[in-house]
Design a protein around this motif. Structure first.
Motif, PDB file in Angstrom:
ATOM      1  N   TRP A   1      74.123   6.179  36.375  1.00 34.40           N
ATOM      2  CA  TRP A   1      73.053   6.877  37.080  1.00 34.40           C
ATOM      3  C   TRP A   1      71.722   6.271  36.657  1.00 34.40           C
ATOM      4  CZ3 TRP A   1      77.103   9.194  34.597  1.00 34.40           C
ATOM      5  CH2 TRP A   1      77.934  10.040  35.343  1.00 34.40           C
ATOM      6  N   THR A   2      70.704   6.437  37.489  1.00 34.44           N
ATOM      7  CA  THR A   2      69.346   6.100  37.062  1.00 34.44           C
ATOM      8  C   THR A   2      68.542   7.390  37.018  1.00 34.44           C
ATOM      9  OG1 THR A   2      68.678   5.619  39.354  1.00 34.44           O
ATOM     10  CG2 THR A   2      69.406   3.768  37.998  1.00 34.44           C
ATOM     11  N   VAL A   3      67.737   7.533  35.967  1.00 30.92           N
ATOM     12  CA  VAL A   3      67.018   8.768  35.698  1.00 30.92           C
ATOM     13  C   VAL A   3      65.530   8.484  35.685  1.00 30.92           C
ATOM     14  CG1 VAL A   3      66.710  10.684  34.081  1.00 30.92           C
ATOM     15  CG2 VAL A   3      68.958   9.602  34.327  1.00 30.92           C
ATOM     16  N   ARG A   4      64.778   9.261  36.471  1.00 28.15           N
ATOM     17  CA  ARG A   4      63.323   9.114  36.521  1.00 28.15           C
ATOM     18  C   ARG A   4      62.710   9.892  35.364  1.00 28.15           C
ATOM     19  NH1 ARG A   4      62.723  10.810  41.322  1.00 28.15           N
ATOM     20  NH2 ARG A   4      63.012   8.755  42.251  1.00 28.15           N
ATOM     21  N   LEU A   5      61.964   9.184  34.492  1.00 30.09           N
ATOM     22  CA  LEU A   5      61.396   9.802  33.294  1.00 30.09           C
ATOM     23  C   LEU A   5      59.958  10.228  33.466  1.00 30.09           C
ATOM     24  CD1 LEU A   5      62.874   7.530  30.475  1.00 30.09           C
ATOM     25  CD2 LEU A   5      63.742   9.710  31.349  1.00 30.09           C
ATOM     26  N   GLY A   6      59.233   9.637  34.407  1.00 27.93           N
ATOM     27  CA  GLY A   6      57.845  10.038  34.590  1.00 27.93           C
ATOM     28  C   GLY A   6      56.983   8.885  35.062  1.00 27.93           C
ATOM     29  N   PRO A   7      55.685   9.140  35.278  1.00 30.04           N
ATOM     30  CA  PRO A   7      54.779   8.103  35.780  1.00 30.04           C
ATOM     31  C   PRO A   7      54.694   6.913  34.826  1.00 30.04           C
ATOM     32  CG  PRO A   7      53.768  10.292  35.893  1.00 30.04           C
ATOM     33  CD  PRO A   7      55.022  10.440  35.101  1.00 30.04           C
TER      34      PRO A   7
ATOM     35  N   GLY B   1      57.446  13.892  28.332  1.00 29.68           N
ATOM     36  CA  GLY B   1      56.552  14.806  29.044  1.00 29.68           C
ATOM     37  C   GLY B   1      57.275  15.808  29.912  1.00 29.68           C
ATOM     38  N   GLY B   2      58.586  15.661  30.085  1.00 31.64           N
ATOM     39  CA  GLY B   2      59.358  16.636  30.844  1.00 31.64           C
ATOM     40  C   GLY B   2      59.672  17.861  29.998  1.00 31.64           C
ATOM     41  N   VAL B   3      59.395  19.034  30.520  1.00 34.45           N
ATOM     42  CA  VAL B   3      59.622  20.292  29.790  1.00 34.45           C
ATOM     43  C   VAL B   3      60.493  21.198  30.648  1.00 34.45           C
ATOM     44  CG1 VAL B   3      58.550  22.274  28.673  1.00 34.45           C
ATOM     45  CG2 VAL B   3      57.367  20.062  28.671  1.00 34.45           C
ATOM     46  N   TRP B   4      61.559  21.713  30.059  1.00 38.28           N
ATOM     47  CA  TRP B   4      62.472  22.609  30.752  1.00 38.28           C
ATOM     48  C   TRP B   4      62.406  23.985  30.107  1.00 38.28           C
ATOM     49  CZ3 TRP B   4      65.127  23.113  35.075  1.00 38.28           C
ATOM     50  CH2 TRP B   4      66.171  24.033  35.144  1.00 38.28           C
ATOM     51  N   ILE B   5      62.298  25.021  30.930  1.00 36.19           N
ATOM     52  CA  ILE B   5      62.235  26.401  30.446  1.00 36.19           C
ATOM     53  C   ILE B   5      63.383  27.176  31.061  1.00 36.19           C
ATOM     54  CG2 ILE B   5      60.803  28.471  30.228  1.00 36.19           C
ATOM     55  CD1 ILE B   5      59.046  25.426  31.429  1.00 36.19           C
TER      56      ILE B   5
ATOM     57  N   TYR C   1      60.936  23.774  35.639  1.00 36.29           N
ATOM     58  CA  TYR C   1      60.568  22.466  35.069  1.00 36.29           C
ATOM     59  C   TYR C   1      59.071  22.244  35.200  1.00 36.29           C
ATOM     60  CZ  TYR C   1      60.203  17.331  34.874  1.00 36.29           C
ATOM     61  OH  TYR C   1      59.837  16.048  34.572  1.00 36.29           O
ATOM     62  N   ALA C   2      58.506  21.593  34.214  1.00 35.50           N
ATOM     63  CA  ALA C   2      57.101  21.184  34.257  1.00 35.50           C
ATOM     64  C   ALA C   2      56.995  19.795  33.657  1.00 35.50           C
ATOM     65  CB  ALA C   2      56.221  22.172  33.494  1.00 35.50           C
ATOM     66  N   HIS C   3      55.983  19.065  34.106  1.00 33.19           N
ATOM     67  CA  HIS C   3      55.750  17.736  33.541  1.00 33.19           C
ATOM     68  C   HIS C   3      54.298  17.647  33.081  1.00 33.19           C
ATOM     69  CE1 HIS C   3      57.022  13.533  32.931  1.00 33.19           C
ATOM     70  NE2 HIS C   3      55.740  13.285  33.054  1.00 33.19           N
ATOM     71  N   VAL C   4      54.113  17.189  31.856  1.00 30.84           N
ATOM     72  CA  VAL C   4      52.795  17.063  31.249  1.00 30.84           C
ATOM     73  C   VAL C   4      52.656  15.651  30.697  1.00 30.84           C
ATOM     74  CG1 VAL C   4      52.650  19.519  30.671  1.00 30.84           C
ATOM     75  CG2 VAL C   4      53.657  17.921  29.035  1.00 30.84           C
ATOM     76  N   PRO C   5      51.435  15.198  30.376  1.00 33.78           N
ATOM     77  CA  PRO C   5      51.290  13.880  29.743  1.00 33.78           C
ATOM     78  C   PRO C   5      52.119  13.793  28.465  1.00 33.78           C
ATOM     79  CG  PRO C   5      49.156  14.684  30.485  1.00 33.78           C
ATOM     80  CD  PRO C   5      50.125  15.813  30.691  1.00 33.78           C
ATOM     81  N   SER C   6      52.853  12.698  28.323  1.00 30.78           N
ATOM     82  CA  SER C   6      53.824  12.590  27.232  1.00 30.78           C
ATOM     83  C   SER C   6      53.174  12.622  25.853  1.00 30.78           C
ATOM     84  CB  SER C   6      54.653  11.307  27.386  1.00 30.78           C
ATOM     85  OG  SER C   6      53.813  10.164  27.392  1.00 30.78           O
TER      86      SER C   6
END
Length: 350
Positions: A131-137, A239-243, A207-212
Motif C-alpha cells: 500500500w502507499t500511505v499519505r503522510l502529509g504536505p 502531524g496526523g492526530v487520531w481521537i 482525525y486532525a492534521h497539524v504541522p508536524s
C-alpha cells in the motif's frame, strides 16, 4: 553568487528557477516543456523586494530564471527545451545540480523522520504487494509492504498470492491507519510497518492534521486523557492526530496489554485475536452523544493549538479543552472562530 545567498532566495509558485539544461528536479519543483511556454506578453509575478525592469530592459530575465542572475551571466537563452519551475512558495535549496524548494510554511515531516516513529496516515493506493500511505504536505507517499502487516488472527506465515489479491480487505484506499517507521533514507523516503499489535486500521473516531513540528517526541504517543474527557489520542509525529473514545474497562478485562510479552506463538495469536475483537466491537458500537461531543471538543482544541503554533501534548490539549468548556457550550464549531481561539488558548500562550 555563493550558495549562502542562493539558499536565502525566496520564490513563489510558477516562478522560473532555471532554463539551462542539466539541472535536476527536486522537491517543490516541476519541469515545463518548450511547447507549453507562455507568451512573452504574459503577466509576471513579483514579490516584495524583487527587482523590476523598465520596458525593454532584459525582458528575457524571467525566462532565464533566477539562477542566471545569481551566476552573473547575461547570456540569453533562445533555444530552450525545458525549464524548471517552482510549484510552492519557499526558499531555494541547491545541491550541485539538484534544485529544490523548501516550503515557507512548516517543514515537512519526512526529512526528520526516525526509525520507530509513530505516524497516522491515509491509504492512497494499493499497488503490487504494498500500500502507499499519505503522510502529509511535502512528503512522498510512504510504502507499506504486505510483508510488514499483521494478518487476520495474528497468523505468522509467508505471504502468498492469495494475500495479495485480498489486500483491500485489510486496508482500502481512504482508510486511516497508524503505523511505525521501519526504514528511512537520506532523500526523505520512509517505509512503514504495522507488525505491532498497537498499530492498524483506525475506525469510529475523528482525525486532525497539524504541522508536524508541533508534535513533541514522547516515550508514549498513544495517550489516554483524563476520565472526564474519555478519549484516547494518537499523536503521530507526521502531524496526523487520531481521537477516539477510551475503551470501557469491561471490554479489556482479562486481556493482556502487550502480545510481545507473552511467550509462544499461540499466546501472541490469542492476544491478537482478542485485540481484533475489541477493535471490531469499538467500530460497530455507536457512541453516545456526550462521548461524541467530547471527541469533537478535543479535536477542535488540537486544531486551535495548531492555529496558534503551540506544542501539542496531553497537558496543552486538556488545558484548552477546559477553557473551551467555559466559553463554548453547544455550538462546538464556534471554537474555531479566530476570536474564540485567542481566548481559549491564552492559557498556553502566557
Amino acid at each position: 553568487a555563493s550558495d549562502r545567498n542562493l539558499h536565502h532566495h525566496i520564490v513563489i509558485p510558477g516562478q522560473v528557477l532555471v532554463s539551462e539544461p542539466g539541472f535536476l528536479r527536486g522537491h517543490g519543483t516541476y519541469t515545463e516543456s518548450a511547447n507549453s511556454y507562455p507568451s512573452s506578453s504574459a503577466p509576471r509575478w513579483t514579490i516584495p523586494g524583487s527587482d523590476t525592469h523598465a520596458e525593454g530592459d532584459n525582458e528575457e530575465c524571467g525566462d532565464a530564471g533566477f539562477l542566471t542572475e545569481f551566476n552573473g551571466s547575461s547570456q540569453r537563452h533562445h533555444e530552450k527545451s525545458s525549464r524548471l519551475i517552482a510549484c510552492q512558495a519557499g526558499t531555494v535549496r541547491r545541491i550541485h545540480r539538484l534544485l529544490s524548494v523548501a516550503p515557507a510554511a512548516s517543514p515537512p515531516y519526512a526529512p526528520s523522520a526516525s526509525v520507530g516513529d509513530l505516524v497516522v496516515g491515509r491509504v492512497s493506493q494499493i499497488q503490487t504487494a504494498r500500500w502507499t500511505v499519505r503522510l502529509g504536505p511535502g512528503c512522498r507517499d510512504a510504502p507499506l509492504p504486505l510483508s510488514s502487516v499483521n494478518l487476520p488472527g495474528g497468523v505468522q506465515r509467508i505471504r502468498t498470492s492469495e494475500d495479495a489479491l485480498t489486500m483491500s480487505k485489510l486496508f482500502a484506499p481512504g482508510d486511516l491507519l497508524s503505523a511505525e517507521v521501519a526504514k528511512t533514507s537520506p532523500g526523505g523516503d520512509v517505509v512503514l510497518h504495522t507488525r505491532s499489535l498497537r498499530y492498524g486500521k483506525l475506525e469510529n473516531g475523528t482525525y486532525a492534521h497539524v504541522p508536524s513540528h508541533l508534535i513533541r517526541r514522547r516515550a508514549q504517543h498513544i495517550v489516554t486523557l483524563p476520565p472526564r474527557v474519555g478519549c484516547d489520542v494518537l499523536l503521530g509525529l507526521n502531524g496526523g492526530v487520531w481521537i477516539q473514545r477510551t475503551y470501557p474497562t469491561e471490554w479489556t478485562t482479562g486481556m493482556g496489554t502487550d502480545g510481545e510479552d507473552m511467550a509462544g506463538t499461540a499466546g501472541a495469536e490469542a492476544l491478537a485475536e482478542d485485540l481484533q475483537k475489541v477493535r471490531k466491537r469499538h467500530a460497530d458500537t455507536p457512541m453516545d452523544s456526550t462521548t461524541a461531543k467530547n471527541m469533537i471538543r478535543v479535536r477542535n482544541a488540537i486544531c486551535c493549538l495548531g492555529e496558534v503554533r503551540r506544542m501539542i501534548d496531553p497537558d496543552t490539549i486538556v488545558a484548552v479543552y477546559d477553557e473551551s468548556l467555559k466559553l463554548v457550550t453547544d455550538d462546538l464549531g464556534s471554537m474555531l472562530d479566530p476570536a474564540v481561539i485567542v481566548k481559549i488558548t491564552e492559557c498556553v500562550r502566557r
